[in-house]
Design an enzyme around this catalytic site. Sequence first.
Site, PDB file in Angstrom:
ATOM      1  N   CYS A   1      19.222  46.614  48.140  1.00  0.00           N
ATOM      2  CA  CYS A   1      18.187  45.794  48.762  1.00  0.00           C
ATOM      3  C   CYS A   1      17.797  46.369  50.111  1.00  0.00           C
ATOM      4  O   CYS A   1      18.470  47.245  50.646  1.00  0.00           O
ATOM      5  CB  CYS A   1      18.699  44.377  48.983  1.00  0.00           C
ATOM      6  SG  CYS A   1      19.243  43.565  47.480  1.00  0.00           S
TER       7      CYS A   1
ATOM      8  N   SER B   1      13.853  63.135  43.689  1.00  0.00           N
ATOM      9  CA  SER B   1      15.195  63.000  44.262  1.00  0.00           C
ATOM     10  C   SER B   1      15.874  64.333  44.583  1.00  0.00           C
ATOM     11  O   SER B   1      16.709  64.407  45.469  1.00  0.00           O
ATOM     12  CB  SER B   1      16.068  62.190  43.304  1.00  0.00           C
ATOM     13  OG  SER B   1      16.051  62.797  42.030  1.00  0.00           O
TER      14      SER B   1
ATOM     15  N   ASN C   1      21.747  42.824  52.374  1.00  0.00           N
ATOM     16  CA  ASN C   1      21.890  44.076  51.620  1.00  0.00           C
ATOM     17  C   ASN C   1      23.377  44.404  51.519  1.00  0.00           C
ATOM     18  O   ASN C   1      24.060  44.454  52.540  1.00  0.00           O
ATOM     19  CB  ASN C   1      21.131  45.193  52.346  1.00  0.00           C
ATOM     20  CG  ASN C   1      21.356  46.571  51.716  1.00  0.00           C
ATOM     21  OD1 ASN C   1      21.318  47.578  52.402  1.00  0.00           O
ATOM     22  ND2 ASN C   1      21.596  46.621  50.417  1.00  0.00           N
ATOM     23  N   GLY C   2      23.843  44.648  50.293  1.00  0.00           N
ATOM     24  CA  GLY C   2      25.265  44.960  50.089  1.00  0.00           C
ATOM     25  C   GLY C   2      25.871  43.985  49.102  1.00  0.00           C
ATOM     26  O   GLY C   2      25.208  43.049  48.658  1.00  0.00           O
TER      27      GLY C   2
ATOM     28  N   CYS D   1      30.127  51.675  41.967  1.00  0.00           N
ATOM     29  CA  CYS D   1      30.059  51.228  43.365  1.00  0.00           C
ATOM     30  C   CYS D   1      30.175  49.707  43.386  1.00  0.00           C
ATOM     31  O   CYS D   1      29.474  49.027  42.658  1.00  0.00           O
ATOM     32  CB  CYS D   1      28.728  51.630  43.984  1.00  0.00           C
ATOM     33  SG  CYS D   1      28.525  51.007  45.670  1.00  0.00           S
TER      34      CYS D   1
ATOM     35  N   TYR E   1      20.915  60.029  47.902  1.00  0.00           N
ATOM     36  CA  TYR E   1      19.822  59.562  47.045  1.00  0.00           C
ATOM     37  C   TYR E   1      19.038  58.386  47.596  1.00  0.00           C
ATOM     38  O   TYR E   1      17.821  58.367  47.555  1.00  0.00           O
ATOM     39  CB  TYR E   1      20.381  59.168  45.667  1.00  0.00           C
ATOM     40  CG  TYR E   1      19.379  58.448  44.809  1.00  0.00           C
ATOM     41  CD1 TYR E   1      18.344  59.152  44.187  1.00  0.00           C
ATOM     42  CD2 TYR E   1      19.428  57.063  44.637  1.00  0.00           C
ATOM     43  CE1 TYR E   1      17.401  58.493  43.416  1.00  0.00           C
ATOM     44  CE2 TYR E   1      18.484  56.407  43.865  1.00  0.00           C
ATOM     45  CZ  TYR E   1      17.467  57.118  43.256  1.00  0.00           C
ATOM     46  OH  TYR E   1      16.532  56.482  42.503  1.00  0.00           O
TER      47      TYR E   1
HETATM   48  P1  AMP Z   1      20.601  59.285  34.999  1.00  0.00           P
HETATM   49  O1  AMP Z   1      19.398  59.621  34.220  1.00  0.00           O
HETATM   50  O2  AMP Z   1      21.196  57.953  34.633  1.00  0.00           O
HETATM   51  O3  AMP Z   1      21.620  60.385  35.049  1.00  0.00           O
HETATM   52  O4  AMP Z   1      20.106  59.046  36.493  1.00  0.00           O
HETATM   53  C1  AMP Z   1      20.098  60.102  37.393  1.00  0.00           C
HETATM   54  C2  AMP Z   1      18.902  60.035  38.254  1.00  0.00           C
HETATM   55  O5  AMP Z   1      18.723  58.710  38.794  1.00  0.00           O
HETATM   56  C3  AMP Z   1      19.116  60.981  39.396  1.00  0.00           C
HETATM   57  O6  AMP Z   1      18.083  61.936  39.320  1.00  0.00           O
HETATM   58  C4  AMP Z   1      19.011  60.141  40.637  1.00  0.00           C
HETATM   59  O7  AMP Z   1      17.966  60.639  41.410  1.00  0.00           O
HETATM   60  C5  AMP Z   1      18.702  58.744  40.203  1.00  0.00           C
HETATM   61  N1  AMP Z   1      19.709  57.756  40.663  1.00  0.00           N
HETATM   62  C6  AMP Z   1      20.965  57.971  40.996  1.00  0.00           C
HETATM   63  N2  AMP Z   1      21.589  56.804  41.349  1.00  0.00           N
HETATM   64  C7  AMP Z   1      20.681  55.842  41.245  1.00  0.00           C
HETATM   65  C8  AMP Z   1      20.671  54.431  41.480  1.00  0.00           C
HETATM   66  N3  AMP Z   1      21.770  53.790  41.866  1.00  0.00           N
HETATM   67  N4  AMP Z   1      19.522  53.757  41.296  1.00  0.00           N
HETATM   68  C9  AMP Z   1      18.435  54.385  40.883  1.00  0.00           C
HETATM   69  N5  AMP Z   1      18.376  55.706  40.626  1.00  0.00           N
HETATM   70  C10 AMP Z   1      19.475  56.442  40.799  1.00  0.00           C
END
Ligand code: AMP
Length: 458
Positions: A2, A289, A106-107, A388, A247
């Site tokens: 958040c 990202s 947030n948290g 997390c 990220y």
């Molecule tokens: P995945 O396709 O599930 O492996 O997601 C990896 C991608 O999601 C990476 O390219 C990150 O940039 C992004 N990502 C990583 N952690 C999060 C998160 N908690 N929420 C949203 N996107 C994420």
Amino acid sequence: MCGVFGAFCKNGSSVLEDVYLGLYALQHRGQESAGIAWNSENGDEVNSIKGMGLVHIALDQKQLASIRANSAIGHVRYSTTGSSGLANAHPITANYSMGSVAIAHNGNITNATGIRNMLESRGAIFQSTTDTETIIHLMAHQSHKPPLDALVDALRHLKGAYSLAVLLGNRLVAARDPWGFRPLVLGRREDTTYVASESCALDIVGATLVRDLEPGEMIVIDETGIKSLRIPVQASRKYSCAFEYVYFARPDSVIDGKSVYEVRKTLGCRLANSSPCPSAEIVTGMPDSGTIAAMGFAECSKQRYETAIVRNRYIGRTFIQPTQRVRTLGVRIKLNPIKTLIDGKDLAVVDDSIVRGTTVERVISMIRQEGAARVHIRIASPPVRFPCYYGIDTPTCEELAAARLDIDALRSEVGADSLNYLGIEDLLSAIGLPPSDICTACFSGEYLDGGEDNGVDL
Ligand code: AMP
């Protein structure tokens, strides 16, 4: 995850438009719902507007601009506890015996379930399923105390992550948990004081960053000025979230004195040194990202950088989708490779992280369809092997690709020619804060007090 934002203007000018703009800048921290709370002019009643979806859909900018309020808080939400309905949208508000209160959080409070069970057994009736509501109930149970003391007392019982913007009557209060999991900054523009999850939200309202709140600090802002208090909890160490740098946060933010952009570039550079890819004719980033880390990688390895994968800018983050089917489709809708750049070439593709492994697998298959000869994946953070508990939405261990498989099995599953991650030491040194101040739980499994903790001492 958040985002929170708060504003207080000493000369009485209205701040609701600023709060709207601040939330706009924090949209990346949550897209499920948005809300703003402010006080009636005499300060004894709290009002709010909340809605589902993005800020511009959830909130009516014109309506907000017409309301006069010199203190207000706002919130953008992506649920990590509680479901995603309007009842759980923040700010959470209440008018209780000692006055009005509104909280944007947030948290994740890791002992919220224990506190809630305890309070319900004593007759409390909760309106939502958010962990945040426990704070208001804890305050109401201290109804003999002035609201600020009741808030301090409530925070004393919490474990885990909370960066808060709170309205107590006409006062704006900000608090960062004693471990400093989530960022929270203080800013100023003339007579107006701001608090925000990230400094990029101060930029949008023309405010300057004064400083980060210290872990365990509470700041009270009213007509008389700004007071800094301590939350009476002794933290054994700090746990500032490494994943914010990797990220989550915007690259134009500065967290605990460190530029997110600079950290991401350094992550890429360290990765180029620890896992070079000399055969690559092109270094490219997974947009958006991985882009900055990819630039750092190419700069340090003196290799050619190209934007070989293009992102449709009008699609939200892949991960923030409710089902695996939509998530999978999302990657295909979102990213498109440029054939002329990759046809017949050896590519190094840099991304920030692998979570479930969906994005990387899809992208590799797309790139191969466009004729790439070899695809080398370089990840600018260590393998995410643990969930997390502090407010970043990560799936369970069973769904985390790097928890299910060792690195070579994962390489083979996603179809890469090579796959390398950054080491945890390199991550910590790229952030540049003392290693013992950083939370690496999603990479290392080193949680505060061993992890999820419903322990409660009331
Ligand atoms: P995945 O396709 O599930 O492996 O997601 C990896 C991608 O999601 C990476 O390219 C990150 O940039 C992004 N990502 C990583 N952690 C999060 C998160 N908690 N929420 C949203 N996107 C994420």
